[in-house]
Design a protein around this motif. Structure first.
Motif, mmCIF file in Angstrom:
data_model
loop_
_atom_site.group_PDB
_atom_site.id
_atom_site.type_symbol
_atom_site.label_atom_id
_atom_site.label_comp_id
_atom_site.label_asym_id
_atom_site.label_seq_id
_atom_site.Cartn_x
_atom_site.Cartn_y
_atom_site.Cartn_z
ATOM 1 N N PRO A 167 0.934 -1.182 -0.112
ATOM 2 C CA PRO A 167 -0.209 0.001 -0.112
ATOM 3 C C PRO A 167 0.835 1.058 0.043
ATOM 4 O O PRO A 167 1.869 1.358 0.599
ATOM 5 N N GLU A 168 0.507 2.291 -1.007
ATOM 6 C CA GLU A 168 1.192 3.677 -1.007
ATOM 7 C C GLU A 168 0.050 4.610 -0.468
ATOM 8 O O GLU A 168 -0.961 4.499 -1.205
ATOM 9 N N LEU A 169 0.242 5.170 0.603
ATOM 10 C CA LEU A 169 -0.503 6.414 1.060
ATOM 11 C C LEU A 169 0.219 7.995 0.563
ATOM 12 O O LEU A 169 1.315 8.188 1.020
ATOM 13 N N LEU A 170 -0.390 8.495 -0.407
ATOM 14 C CA LEU A 170 0.065 9.796 -0.734
ATOM 15 C C LEU A 170 -0.638 10.907 -0.537
ATOM 16 O O LEU A 170 -1.788 10.981 -0.455
ATOM 17 N N GLN A 171 0.195 12.026 -0.346
ATOM 18 C CA GLN A 171 -0.147 13.229 0.204
ATOM 19 C C GLN A 171 -1.310 13.489 1.282
ATOM 20 O O GLN A 171 -1.142 12.776 2.463
ATOM 21 N N GLU A 172 -2.516 13.832 0.822
ATOM 22 C CA GLU A 172 -3.957 13.596 1.774
ATOM 23 C C GLU A 172 -4.303 12.100 2.183
ATOM 24 O O GLU A 172 -4.784 12.130 3.513
ATOM 25 N N GLN A 173 -3.791 11.334 1.750
ATOM 26 C CA GLN A 173 -4.157 10.155 2.279
ATOM 27 C C GLN A 173 -3.238 9.466 3.131
ATOM 28 O O GLN A 173 -3.527 8.446 3.886
ATOM 29 N N ALA A 174 -1.914 10.039 3.417
ATOM 30 C CA ALA A 174 -1.066 9.627 4.300
ATOM 31 C C ALA A 174 -1.394 10.206 5.657
ATOM 32 O O ALA A 174 -0.814 11.004 6.456
ATOM 33 N N THR A 175 -2.746 9.940 6.346
ATOM 34 C CA THR A 175 -3.122 10.184 7.423
ATOM 35 C C THR A 175 -2.819 9.282 8.667
ATOM 36 O O THR A 175 -2.704 8.005 8.375
ATOM 37 N N ALA A 176 -2.868 9.547 9.761
ATOM 38 C CA ALA A 176 -2.492 8.519 11.023
ATOM 39 C C ALA A 176 -3.521 7.249 10.769
ATOM 40 O O ALA A 176 -3.360 6.096 10.996
#
Length: 232
Positions: A167-176
């Motif tokens: 899984p890659e969490l980019l920018q706005e998706q990279a939340t706790a």
């Protein structure tokens, strides 16, 4: 052109400890759940990635009370900021020196990590990983509007096979909360773990075989020898 393989194969083969060796070195029980945090090799990454990573670690500790957190500090200059952020999130984390990064990865059941070449090291050590990419909102806005930034993947792990094996969490998706949820899925879903092992094996095969540096040196020597003969 001669394909000799990826040099990370040699580094992992020669330098990385086994899971058991890594845990013995760090004094960690073999049955303990370990999460290694890898937020940064550059100061801007630390600024944008450490807070959501700590928030995710806080959530994971609340759901997995006995989980142990490791964080290798890539540069000593980063340690005061890291310690301050850990204090703000009330996290107990074992800080390690940067030279212990491979040991911290090898000991882990899960890595929460920035995007970069470290993703290949993690994959070659067969550790599931949640991959993060965040920059300043202004930088991302410029990238999207002017440079039309819209890459399918940013992590070498996913780029090599051209599919999202991790899984890659980019920018706005990279939340706790997103990081914690992705981490729990990787830790607790047995079917997912079997698929990870299969994908990592395919990745390893795509990168070549150990002995990359020797093959590269031999290819250079053969090329130079051919060049010399052609001039004779």
């Amino acid at each position: 052109m001669t394909w000799v393989g990826n040099p990370w194969l040699d580094r992992i083969t020669k330098e990385a400890p086994s899971r058991r060796e890594a845990r013995e070195k760090l004094g960690i029980d073999q049955k303990e759940t370990v999460i290694t945090l890898l937020p940064a090799s550059r100061i801007q990454e630390l600024r944008y990635l450490l807070p959501p990573i700590c928030g995710a670690a806080q959530q994971l500790q609340s759901q997995l009370p006995n989980v142990k957190l490791l964080l290798p500090v890539s540069l000593k200059d980063y340690q005061p900021q890291i310690e301050q952020t850990l204090k703000e999130f009330n996290l107990t984390v074992q800080l390690l020196e940067g030279k212990e990064t491979l040991t911290a990865i090898a000991a882990a059941d899960l890595a929460i990590t920035k995007s970069g070449t470290v993703n290949l090291e993690i994959a070659l050590l067969n550790v599931p990983q949640v991959i993060l990419y965040r920059v300043s909102p202004l930088t991302m806005a410029i990238a999207r509007r002017i440079f039309k930034f819209n890459l399918p993947f940013v992590s070498p792990t996913n780029i090599v096979l051209n599919r999202g094996i991790m899984p890659e969490l980019l920018q706005e998706q990279a939340t706790a909360s997103n990081i914690a949820q992705a981490g729990l899925e990787l830790l607790l879903e047995g079917d997912r773990q079997a698929k990870i092992a299969q994908d990592y094996q395919e990745l390893r095969e795509a990168l070549g075989k150990p002995g990359v540096c020797e093959r590269a040196a031999q290819a250079v020597l053969e090329f130079a020898s051919g060049q010399q003969k052609s001039r004779a």
